[in-house]
Design a protein around this motif. Structure first.
Motif, PDB file in Angstrom:
ATOM      1  N   MET A   1      47.367  32.617  23.736  1.00 48.19           N
ATOM      2  CA  MET A   1      47.484  33.631  24.116  1.00 48.19           C
ATOM      3  C   MET A   1      46.429  34.525  24.406  1.00 48.19           C
ATOM      4  O   MET A   1      46.158  34.899  23.089  1.00 48.19           O
ATOM      5  N   LYS A   2      45.676  35.225  24.995  1.00 48.90           N
ATOM      6  CA  LYS A   2      44.606  35.798  25.177  1.00 48.90           C
ATOM      7  C   LYS A   2      44.552  37.793  25.574  1.00 48.90           C
ATOM      8  O   LYS A   2      45.780  37.665  26.199  1.00 48.90           O
ATOM      9  N   PRO A   3      44.793  38.524  24.674  1.00 49.26           N
ATOM     10  CA  PRO A   3      44.006  39.790  24.929  1.00 49.26           C
ATOM     11  C   PRO A   3      44.156  40.190  26.221  1.00 49.26           C
ATOM     12  O   PRO A   3      43.099  39.421  26.760  1.00 49.26           O
ATOM     13  N   LEU A   4      45.106  41.094  26.708  1.00 45.53           N
ATOM     14  CA  LEU A   4      45.035  41.764  28.204  1.00 45.53           C
ATOM     15  C   LEU A   4      43.298  42.769  28.428  1.00 45.53           C
ATOM     16  O   LEU A   4      43.707  43.273  27.208  1.00 45.53           O
ATOM     17  N   ILE A   5      42.142  42.137  28.655  1.00 44.57           N
ATOM     18  CA  ILE A   5      41.202  42.548  28.696  1.00 44.57           C
ATOM     19  C   ILE A   5      41.075  43.453  29.848  1.00 44.57           C
ATOM     20  O   ILE A   5      41.672  43.165  30.764  1.00 44.57           O
ATOM     21  N   LEU A   6      40.700  44.793  29.044  1.00 44.83           N
ATOM     22  CA  LEU A   6      39.989  46.178  30.565  1.00 44.83           C
ATOM     23  C   LEU A   6      38.845  46.313  30.558  1.00 44.83           C
ATOM     24  O   LEU A   6      38.065  47.224  29.765  1.00 44.83           O
ATOM     25  N   LYS A   7      37.780  45.465  31.446  1.00 48.69           N
ATOM     26  CA  LYS A   7      36.508  46.074  30.857  1.00 48.69           C
ATOM     27  C   LYS A   7      36.281  47.371  32.252  1.00 48.69           C
ATOM     28  O   LYS A   7      36.242  47.336  33.507  1.00 48.69           O
ATOM     29  N   CYS A   8      36.406  48.358  31.987  1.00 49.56           N
ATOM     30  CA  CYS A   8      35.849  49.637  32.764  1.00 49.56           C
ATOM     31  C   CYS A   8      34.803  49.639  33.927  1.00 49.56           C
ATOM     32  O   CYS A   8      33.389  49.282  33.445  1.00 49.56           O
ATOM     33  N   LYS A   9      35.028  49.853  35.051  1.00 48.80           N
ATOM     34  CA  LYS A   9      33.509  50.197  35.938  1.00 48.80           C
ATOM     35  C   LYS A   9      33.098  51.441  36.430  1.00 48.80           C
ATOM     36  O   LYS A   9      32.264  51.722  37.141  1.00 48.80           O
ATOM     37  N   ILE A  10      33.655  51.724  35.791  1.00 49.03           N
ATOM     38  CA  ILE A  10      33.565  53.544  36.635  1.00 49.03           C
ATOM     39  C   ILE A  10      32.665  53.752  35.500  1.00 49.03           C
ATOM     40  O   ILE A  10      31.812  53.926  34.519  1.00 49.03           O
ATOM     41  N   LYS A  11      31.272  54.527  36.254  1.00 49.76           N
ATOM     42  CA  LYS A  11      30.229  55.424  35.595  1.00 49.76           C
ATOM     43  C   LYS A  11      30.470  56.645  36.091  1.00 49.76           C
ATOM     44  O   LYS A  11      29.292  57.112  36.297  1.00 49.76           O
ATOM     45  N   GLY A  12      30.971  57.465  36.978  1.00 46.32           N
ATOM     46  CA  GLY A  12      31.278  58.801  37.312  1.00 46.32           C
ATOM     47  C   GLY A  12      31.869  59.521  36.327  1.00 46.32           C
ATOM     48  O   GLY A  12      32.142  59.296  35.099  1.00 46.32           O
ATOM     49  N   LYS A  13      31.585  61.034  36.461  1.00 40.11           N
ATOM     50  CA  LYS A  13      31.665  61.825  35.784  1.00 40.11           C
ATOM     51  C   LYS A  13      33.196  62.359  35.641  1.00 40.11           C
ATOM     52  O   LYS A  13      33.520  63.593  35.067  1.00 40.11           O
ATOM     53  N   GLN A  14      34.306  61.709  37.324  1.00 41.20           N
ATOM     54  CA  GLN A  14      35.269  62.514  37.094  1.00 41.20           C
ATOM     55  C   GLN A  14      36.024  61.940  35.049  1.00 41.20           C
ATOM     56  O   GLN A  14      35.991  60.563  35.318  1.00 41.20           O
ATOM     57  N   ARG A  15      37.276  62.540  35.101  1.00 41.25           N
ATOM     58  CA  ARG A  15      38.241  62.346  33.589  1.00 41.25           C
ATOM     59  C   ARG A  15      39.476  60.977  34.527  1.00 41.25           C
ATOM     60  O   ARG A  15      39.600  61.375  35.753  1.00 41.25           O
ATOM     61  N   LEU A  16      39.700  60.129  33.492  1.00 41.62           N
ATOM     62  CA  LEU A  16      40.383  59.128  33.678  1.00 41.62           C
ATOM     63  C   LEU A  16      41.837  59.277  32.955  1.00 41.62           C
ATOM     64  O   LEU A  16      41.472  59.031  31.711  1.00 41.62           O
ATOM     65  N   ASP A  17      43.027  59.378  33.068  1.00 42.65           N
ATOM     66  CA  ASP A  17      44.394  59.455  32.272  1.00 42.65           C
ATOM     67  C   ASP A  17      44.590  58.958  32.107  1.00 42.65           C
ATOM     68  O   ASP A  17      45.107  57.799  33.352  1.00 42.65           O
ATOM     69  N   MET A  18      44.436  58.326  30.872  1.00 38.61           N
ATOM     70  CA  MET A  18      45.077  56.556  30.540  1.00 38.61           C
ATOM     71  C   MET A  18      46.611  56.126  29.991  1.00 38.61           C
ATOM     72  O   MET A  18      46.519  55.320  29.044  1.00 38.61           O
TER      73      MET A  18
END
Length: 173
Positions: A1-18
């Motif tokens: 099994m391969k890990p779940l990979i999340l590659k961030c596309k966000i370039k803006g300055k808004q915060r993202l609650d993860m």
């Protein structure tokens, strides 16, 4: 099994609650890609904000992370998260167990209210490491924290306040 990979596309300055990341309970990758996340004043599918791949939803890797990703590992339980890059505030807030590895720096109030698990920070930790979370009277209850580089102001006071004669719950080296 391969890990779940999340590659961030966000370039803006808004915060993202993860904080939603700790609660992933999907059985198919397509379900994860369609999770709705609030970003700014709108909701987006996860696949709009991140490239998503892998099939092990208990082992998560975040690539291209940056300081606008907040609350990663909030209330984490039974998962491993590896973060390539810097993160915003609230890392491992209220973490129950599991493991977080950050290959970068972390923002303010990391490990606030942490109850167990381990956090490895291979960069710097900003102010308030293990600080008291809102409405709680304990900064760090239990767990292991390793910070390779520097720790910000007021952190040491909070850490020392949570040493007991039976357990040294956190120590700065």
């Amino acid at each position: 099994m391969k890990p779940l990979i999340l590659k961030c596309k966000i370039k803006g300055k808004q915060r993202l609650d993860m904080s939603w990341l700790s609660n992933i309970k999907a059985s198919k990758l397509s379900d994860i890609k369609n999770i709705l996340i609030s970003y700014g004043s709108k909701q987006y599918k996860l696949s709009t904000l991140f490239d998503v791949s892998g099939d092990n939803f208990e082992d998560i890797v975040i690539k291209n992370s940056h300081v606008h990703l907040d609350n990663i590992g909030s209330r984490l339980k039974d998962k491993k998260i590896t973060i390539n890059g810097n993160v915003g505030y609230g890392l491992a807030k209220g973490m129950i167990n599991g493991e977080i590895i950050v290959k970068g720096n972390v923002g303010k109030n990391a490990c606030s209210g942490m109850k167990g698990g381990s956090v490895h920070i291979l960069g710097n930790a900003d102010d308030g490491l293990c600080s008291l979370p809102t409405s709680m009277n304990e900064g760090l209850v239990d767990g292991f924290i390793y910070v390779k580089k520097n720790v910000g102001a007021v952190s040491y006071t909070h850490l020392r306040a949570h040493e007991t004669s039976l357990h040294l719950v956190c120590r700065l080296l």
